[in-house]
Write an enzyme that holds these catalytic residues in place. Structure first.
Site, mmCIF file in Angstrom:
data_model
loop_
_atom_site.group_PDB
_atom_site.id
_atom_site.type_symbol
_atom_site.label_atom_id
_atom_site.label_comp_id
_atom_site.label_asym_id
_atom_site.label_seq_id
_atom_site.Cartn_x
_atom_site.Cartn_y
_atom_site.Cartn_z
ATOM 1 N NE ARG A 150 49.396 -46.106 49.043
ATOM 2 C CZ ARG A 150 48.147 -45.274 48.231
ATOM 3 N NH1 ARG A 150 48.307 -43.986 48.356
ATOM 4 N NH2 ARG A 150 46.823 -45.817 48.910
ATOM 5 C CB ALA A 155 46.997 -52.641 44.302
ATOM 6 C CG ASP A 202 46.545 -54.321 48.140
ATOM 7 O OD1 ASP A 202 45.462 -53.078 48.412
ATOM 8 O OD2 ASP A 202 47.307 -53.200 47.255
ATOM 9 C CD GLN A 235 47.960 -46.259 53.773
ATOM 10 O OE1 GLN A 235 48.214 -46.954 54.948
ATOM 11 N NE2 GLN A 235 49.041 -47.565 52.988
ATOM 12 N NE ARG A 288 53.870 -52.076 49.863
ATOM 13 C CZ ARG A 288 52.703 -51.402 50.716
ATOM 14 N NH1 ARG A 288 52.340 -50.116 49.313
ATOM 15 N NH2 ARG A 288 51.885 -51.574 51.017
HETATM 16 C C1 LIG Z 1 43.365 -48.573 43.965
HETATM 17 S S1 LIG Z 1 43.453 -49.169 45.527
HETATM 18 C C2 LIG Z 1 44.942 -49.235 46.448
HETATM 19 C C3 LIG Z 1 45.295 -49.979 47.564
HETATM 20 O O1 LIG Z 1 46.715 -50.105 47.936
HETATM 21 C C4 LIG Z 1 46.611 -49.275 49.186
HETATM 22 O O2 LIG Z 1 48.350 -49.831 49.710
HETATM 23 P P1 LIG Z 1 48.901 -49.570 50.220
HETATM 24 O O3 LIG Z 1 48.993 -48.413 50.349
HETATM 25 O O4 LIG Z 1 50.164 -49.972 51.268
HETATM 26 O O5 LIG Z 1 49.605 -49.746 48.866
HETATM 27 C C5 LIG Z 1 45.041 -50.516 49.859
HETATM 28 O O6 LIG Z 1 45.253 -51.407 49.948
HETATM 29 C C6 LIG Z 1 44.520 -49.157 49.229
HETATM 30 O O7 LIG Z 1 43.455 -49.925 49.020
#
Ligand SMILES: CSC[C@H]1O[C@H](OP(=O)(O)O)[C@H](O)[C@@H]1O
Length: 366
Positions: A60, A62, A254, A213, A99
């Site tokens: 996960r 972006a 994202d 996270q 996603r």
């Molecule tokens: C390097 S930006 C990563 C960005 O993605 C995360 O979302 P997810 O863990 O649900 O994929 C989060 O929004 C982060 O800021």
């Protein structure tokens, strides 16, 4: 399935990569659902596997989602064989449906589709040449992301040092490090650069409910590298700002629209409002692959909602009564007027608006 005895595991987050292409034509992913207690790797051999890994958040973040999808297209062509155009097209659709919010996914798939179209325009693509060209493109996307992260880290820290005395104290949200990108990180890349320049005062990491996270991934990366990090409950962020412990709030993204509105992990909008109230600086760090100039404002960004079981349980421990209703949007949108700086590898936009965004990105996004 590999465990941390895998020869490539060195025990140091800096050298641990979330995504690796294996010479035998497989994609190896660190299963981020199992961190920080287990470092488990899985090997994928189909595009459907890659799409499922994105949807289920094995991988996960972006930029990492885009890179994984690009390698997923390579897996598709390797698996489909000759006259595979229709199957590859179907596989790309499955990857695109994994996603909805991170525009990096669609940006990466578009780059891969352009390679296929170039080959098809040269008559029927020679399968081996197409496979090699697609692998090269996926690896270029991966390498360019790491280079962008390091460039953004340097320019972000230069801006911070121009705006205030050091050391600099940062609060960050979610995970934006090596695990969310091709390597080094976006907002966490800024933290790494602050540490490299010996001007990092401290990092506060929001745990980032409900998927954690921050607690499970950001704290893991920073502790492994000896970077001074304090884990705090999301709801303690305002208290830290009120107590004068924070200079900058630094987050990833994202999807950033043409006016600078920014979709990021749920809770980011609240941090931006709090930062504004306390007169703190709010920085978004994201590569150009996160910019979506086709959308004018953040109202147009699709916000992913995930299952309620991510809220009512923590690592399988039930924390809410049976039958409770749930609402689990996993992103929110921060209006551009709450953002002090958007840092990309093409440049920094202070106090972003559509005019400034188009001046920097229009030429590459028309
Ligand atoms: C390097 S930006 C990563 C960005 O993605 C995360 O979302 P997810 O863990 O649900 O994929 C989060 O929004 C982060 O800021």
């Amino acid at each position: 399935m590999l465990n941390k005895n895998d020869s490539s595991f060195t025990g140091n987050a800096r050298s641990v990569s979330a995504i690796d292409w294996l010479p035998e034509g497989k994609l190896k992913l660190l299963d981020q659902r199992k961190l920080p207690t287990e470092e488990v790797y899985i090997e994928l051999s189909t595009a459907a596997d890659a799409a499922a890994a994105i949807k289920d958040m094995v991988v996960r973040g972006a930029p990492a989602i885009g890179i994984t999808a690009a390698y997923g297209v390579v897996l598709s062509v390797l698996k489909s064989g000759p006259d595979s155009t229709d199957q590859v097209a179907r596989d790309i659709e499955v990857l695109a449906a994994s996603r909805p919010t991170a525009v990096n996914l669609f940006w990466a798939l578009d780059r891969m589709k352009r390679v296929i179209q170039q080959h098809e325009s040269n008559g029927s693509p020679v399968e081996a040449l197409l496979q090699e060209a697609l692998l090269q493109e996926a690896q270029l996307i991966h390498e360019q992301d790491i280079a962008a992260n390091k460039k953004m880290g340097a320019s972000a820290v230069a801006l911070m040092r121009a705006r205030q005395s050091t050391p600099i104290r940062v609060l960050t949200h979610c995970n934006t490090g090596a695990l969310a990108t091709g390597g080094y990180g976006t907002a966490l890349g800024v933290v790494r650069r602050l540490q490299e320049e010996n001007v990092l005062g401290h990092v506060y990491a929001d745990e980032t409910r409900p998927w954690l996270q921050g607690a499970r991934l950001t704290a893991w990366e920073l502790v492994q590298e000896g970077i001074p990090v304090t884990l705090n409950a999301d709801v303690a962020a305002g208290h830290l700002m009120q107590a004068g412990k924070i200079d900058w709030v630094v987050v990833g993204a994202d999807r950033i629209t043409a006016n600078g509105d920014t979709a990021n992990k749920i809770g980011t909008y609240s941090l931006a409002v709090l930062a504004k109230h306390h007169g703190l600086k709010f920085m978004v760090v994201a590569p150009e692959s996160t910019i979506d100039m086709q959308l004018r404002t953040g109202q147009d960004i699709p916000i992913e909602e995930r299952e309620g079981d991510e809220i009512v349980a923590v690592k399988g421990q039930i924390i809410a009564p049976q039958g409770v209703h749930t609402f689990n949007p996993v992103f929110d949108v921060t209006p551009h007027d709450l953002i002090d700086a958007i840092v990309t590898e093409k440049g920094i936009i202070e106090y972003p608006n559509e005019t400034k965004m188009r001046a920097l990105f229009a030429k590459t996004c028309d």
